[in-house]
Design an enzyme around this catalytic site. Structure first.
Site, short mmCIF file in Angstrom:
data_model
loop_
_atom_site.label_atom_id
_atom_site.label_comp_id
_atom_site.label_asym_id
_atom_site.label_seq_id
_atom_site.Cartn_x
_atom_site.Cartn_y
_atom_site.Cartn_z
N ASN A 7 52.92 -12.27 69.31
CA ASN A 7 51.99 -11.60 70.20
C ASN A 7 51.03 -12.67 70.71
O ASN A 7 50.13 -13.11 70.00
CB ASN A 7 51.23 -10.51 69.43
CG ASN A 7 50.34 -9.67 70.34
OD1 ASN A 7 50.17 -10.00 71.51
ND2 ASN A 7 49.78 -8.61 69.80
N ARG A 88 55.96 -9.77 72.41
CA ARG A 88 55.32 -8.57 72.93
C ARG A 88 54.84 -8.83 74.36
O ARG A 88 54.18 -9.83 74.63
CB ARG A 88 54.10 -8.25 72.06
CG ARG A 88 53.32 -7.10 72.60
CD ARG A 88 52.00 -6.95 71.91
NE ARG A 88 51.35 -5.77 72.42
CZ ARG A 88 50.03 -5.66 72.57
NH1 ARG A 88 49.24 -6.66 72.26
NH2 ARG A 88 49.52 -4.55 73.03
N HIS A 177 50.84 1.10 74.18
CA HIS A 177 51.13 1.32 72.74
C HIS A 177 52.54 1.88 72.52
O HIS A 177 52.81 2.51 71.48
CB HIS A 177 50.14 2.32 72.10
CG HIS A 177 48.73 1.86 72.09
ND1 HIS A 177 47.67 2.71 72.33
CD2 HIS A 177 48.19 0.65 71.84
CE1 HIS A 177 46.53 2.04 72.26
NE2 HIS A 177 46.81 0.80 71.97
N ARG A 236 36.14 1.65 75.25
CA ARG A 236 36.60 2.19 76.54
C ARG A 236 36.24 3.66 76.65
O ARG A 236 36.30 4.41 75.67
CB ARG A 236 38.11 2.03 76.68
CG ARG A 236 38.54 0.61 76.88
CD ARG A 236 40.04 0.51 77.06
NE ARG A 236 40.53 -0.68 76.44
CZ ARG A 236 41.69 -0.78 75.79
NH1 ARG A 236 42.51 0.25 75.72
NH2 ARG A 236 42.04 -1.92 75.24
N GLU A 379 54.10 -2.57 64.75
CA GLU A 379 54.65 -3.00 66.04
C GLU A 379 55.45 -4.29 65.88
O GLU A 379 56.46 -4.49 66.55
CB GLU A 379 53.52 -3.19 67.05
CG GLU A 379 52.91 -1.87 67.49
CD GLU A 379 51.48 -1.99 68.00
OE1 GLU A 379 50.58 -2.28 67.18
OE2 GLU A 379 51.28 -1.80 69.20
#
Ligand code: AMP
Length: 393
Positions: A7, A88, A177, A236, A379
């Site tokens: 990542n 990713r 996601h 957010r 992930e």
């Protein structure tokens, strides 16, 4: 059979090295402040943790050091053991509907769409380019956060805006996601022992999204054109009335991107509490009866409940609700509050079973109409699985 999951960010590179025979993590770590003063790396393996300050002018330097360390520390005996590298990628648009083996054509397509995630995709590509330079003969796979959501139908992914915005500029819901939600769907398939199920997957961490999944496929998700949409998050806002933007621009003399920055970085739990984006801090303040923290927590819960209720109807009921990511895996009181607000759907959780953190556990009572589980997401493992699968194919 060893696979590395990567990542890459603009100044960082996270890795996990898996032994795919048993899907165990052999080593993991992080290279930080690449291209900036004070760079360093941390590698964890065998219960040990090594941290070292080192010059990392580019991602290629980080990859070179990573591979040297893997052999120097005898984590692997030679680079030939690395069967593949999975990367990713945040945004795949509707160009990438599933993970792909990386070749020059894929790199060209990634270049063409990078403007859709300008902070993330170019950084993800730096990671790919560095590995391609250092390990030119090792197969690489790109795994997209958006790909899982490509099964949404047009009614779902289109916004009720002029159609030309979609046709000319690609304005539509892409979600995020996806790798986490897909991992949860695979776990649920194992738990239920069948392919047909109605799942509401709640990935609630610092970022957060909720996804409605039918028989393993995404039918709707709360994030949108960007990850700013949907539920309230750490910093957010999630969904708001867009007319707020020009109004506050005028009040504060800011431009549109400054307001978007406020909505991404200074809203959510942080904005409402005027204190912290971390749910642990918010809950501590709630215990002290801090009103802003209480409203922030309650709004956060309300937004999650709203989406679960919406997806319950969309799916025609639900067989299972799963909580995952930082808050979902660890916050006992937040899970409890969400489930209590869903009581009218026949959802009941066992307070004792819910009293766990960071492990896979069923938290619903036996007479609950819907199963409720906590499942830690992974992930990195999903990226490694896709990589192995595509290389072997
Ligand atoms: P993530 O983005 O998935 O790493 O989630 C990070 C968020 O998880 C943090 O900002 C915290 O709000 C939350 N979190 C982690 N541990 C706990 C905990 N024990 N209780 C409540 N929230 C937690």
């Amino acid at each position: 059979m060893k696979i590395i999951s990567i990542n890459a960010g603009s100044s960082s590179l996270k890795f996990s090295l898996f032994d795919m025979n048993d899907e165990s993590v052999i080593a993991s770590g992080l290279f930080e402040r690449i291209g900036i003063d004070g760079s360093s790396y941390t590698i964890k393996f065998n219960g040990e943790k090594i941290t070292q300050e080192v010059e990392l002018p580019t991602h290629v330097d980080a990859v070179n050091i990573l591979l040297d360390k893997l052999t120097d520390l005898n984590i692997i005996s030679s680079l030939d053991e690395i069967h593949g590298v999975g990367h990713r990628i945040v945004q795949g648009k509707d160009v990438f509907k599933e993970s792909v083996l990386i070749n020059d054509d894929v790199m060209e397509k990634l270049e063409a769409i990078k403007g859709f995630a300008p902070l993330h995709n170019p950084a993800n590509m730096l990671g790919i380019e560095a590995f391609r330079k250092v390990l030119p003969n090792v197969a690489m796979v790109a795994v997209f956060d958006t790909a899982f959501h490509q099964t949404m139908d047009k009614t779902t992914y289109l916004y009720p805006v002029p159609y030309s915005w979609y046709e000319d500029y690609g304005v539509r819901k892409y979600g995020a996601h996806g790798t986490s939600h897909r991992y949860i769907a695979e776990c649920v398939k194992q738990i239920l022992g069948k392919d047909e199920f109605r799942l509401i997957s709640c990935h609630i961490g610092n970022g957060g999204s909720i996804t409605a999944i039918k028989d393993g496929k995404c039918i709707d998700t709360s994030m949108g054109f960007t990850p700013l949409a949907g539920i309230m998050m750490g910093t957010r806002s999630g969904d708001i009335d867009p007319s707020i933007i020009p109004y506050v621009m005028e009040q504060e003399g800011k431009n549109a991107s400054e307001i978007i920055d406020d909505l991404n970085k200074r809203s959510g739990l942080f904005g409402m509490s005027e204190y912290s984006s971390d749910m642990r801090d918010i809950l501590a303040r709630c215990d002290e009866q801090d009103e802003k923290a209480i409203v922030a927590r309650d709004k956060y819960v309300r937004r999650v409940v709203d989406y679960i209720a919406q997806y319950y109807v969309l799916l025609g009921g639900a067989d299972i609700i799963v909580f995952t990511a930082g808050v979902g895996e660890n916050s006992i009181p937040v899970r409890r509050q969400i489930c209590e607000e869903l009581a009218c759907l026949g959802i009941k959780i066992d307070v004792e079973l819910n009293n766990k953190r960071g492990e896979m556990v069923k938290i619903s009572t036996d007479d609950s109409d819907v199963l409720v589980y906590v499942i830690p997401t992974d992930e990195e493992l999903m990226i490694a699985r896709d990589t192995l699968h595509l290389i072997d194919r």
